[in-house]
Design a protein around this motif. Structure first.
Motif: not given
Length: 349
Positions: A81, A84-85, A88-89, A309-314
């Motif tokens: 994950e 991927s971040i 993307d960033e 972008n820790t909110d994108k870590i599921t």
């Protein structure tokens, strides 16, 4: 008379030819000069541009490797994950790579085989100091990005094993992780707290999946697993078997923390793996390590990508990955790029 006319005609043709040749040579020379000027200008401009591009490419690599751990642990899915971040960033293609985790990851960074890695804070500190697994071979090219989450030392067995204390591991077949791994070091230190050593058990060097598979098959009695809870391999075992987590008594926890300050008291909560009560144990921290060969700008971008972008870590461990806790227990120098980010966030003076 005819001969004279003929010779005159030949002379005129010869003179005309010489004139045309001279004119043609002049055009060619001018053309060469002009083209040469353009080519020279073009080559100079292109070469300079290429050099600038090469310099930019050197500052911002096209690809990065993020070393994680075994596919049945926490590092690998969480690393996927994060990779991927970062991709993307930052626009840098970042790939999460399965590995033997902490010690091997740091050795790979030391050898220049990767740029980023997950590792335990204790193993990283040992590497920089040149002790334990890195005895006589200190690592001087790694720096920290941040700590991530607690890695719980879980001593896994089954309910009917008869193992209710670390002392009960004596004479048993126990998986302790690969030699030199973080799990192996933790197992060694915890056994020592109980007056035991690897010689007192039948030590098996298995990864997490092999460990839980061995427990399920009855080939091993227990396994040390240092990973964030819940750990996938243990969840898989709990789906078919009644799992038990061996507690560490409070006095042993206190002595471990006193001797090795990178440990912290931790608890495997009731309900995890369907266990009925909280189990006291210890933990170290997972951290993200980087080689010092990456530029300040690149590491700044990587750090910002993750913590903005820790909110994108599921993954379940995502809740522990915060800016506020990112500097806990690191134990080695921050990379200048990470330092710049945390300074901007007001978390460093």
């Amino acid at each position: 008379m005819k001969n004279k006319k003929f010779l005159l005609l030949v002379g005129l043709l010869f003179a005309l030819g010489m004139f045309l040749t001279a004119c043609g040579g002049g055009e060619k020379e001018e053309g060469t000069g002009s083209d040469g000027g353009n080519d020279t200008g073009s080559e100079t401009e292109n070469d300079t541009g290429a050099e600038d591009n090469d310099a930019d490419a050197g500052d911002k690599p096209e690809f990065l490797s993020l070393l994680t751990g075994g596919t049945s642990g926490t590092y690998y899915p969480l690393g996927g994950e994060m990779a991927s971040i970062i991709t993307d960033e930052t626009g840098i293609q970042t790939d999460a790579v399965s590995s033997n985790a902490s010690a091997d990851n740091i050795a790979a960074l030391q050898a220049g085989e990767a740029e980023l890695a997950f590792a335990q804070t204790d193993v990283t500190a040992n590497a920089v100091e040149g002790i334990n697994s890195f005895d006589g071979n200190p690592v001087d090219n790694i720096q920290a990005i941040a700590s991530l989450y607690p890695e719980t030392i879980q001593i896994v067995t089954v309910k009917d094993s008869g193992i209710t204390s670390v002392a009960d591991l004596a004479g048993k077949t126990v998986s302790v992780g690969a030699p030199g791994s973080g799990t192996y070091v933790n197992a060694t230190q915890i056994l020592e707290a109980y007056g035991l050593s690897m010689d007192d058990i039948d030590a098996q060097n298995l990864d997490f999946g092999e460990s839980t598979g061995g427990i399920q098959d009855g080939n091993i009695d227990a396994a040390f697993i240092t990973a964030g809870t819940p750990t996938g391999a243990v969840e898989g075992l709990a789906a078919t078997t009644d799992v038990s987590i061996v507690p560490i008594e409070q006095d042993k926890i206190d002595s471990l923390i006193e001797q090795y300050p990178y440990y912290a008291a931790d608890t495997v909560k009731a309900g995890t793996y369907d266990i009925e009560e909280d189990v006291n144990t210890v933990a170290v921290l997972a951290m993200l390590v980087v080689t010092d060969s990456l530029s300040e700008d690149v590491v700044y971008d990587i750090t910002k990508a993750i913590f903005d972008n820790t909110d994108k870590i599921t993954h379940a461990k995502g809740e522990y990955i915060t800016k506020e806790s990112a500097l806990d227990g690191i134990g080695i120098d921050l990379h200048p790029g990470a330092k710049k980010y945390f300074e901007e966030e007001g978390l460093l003076d």
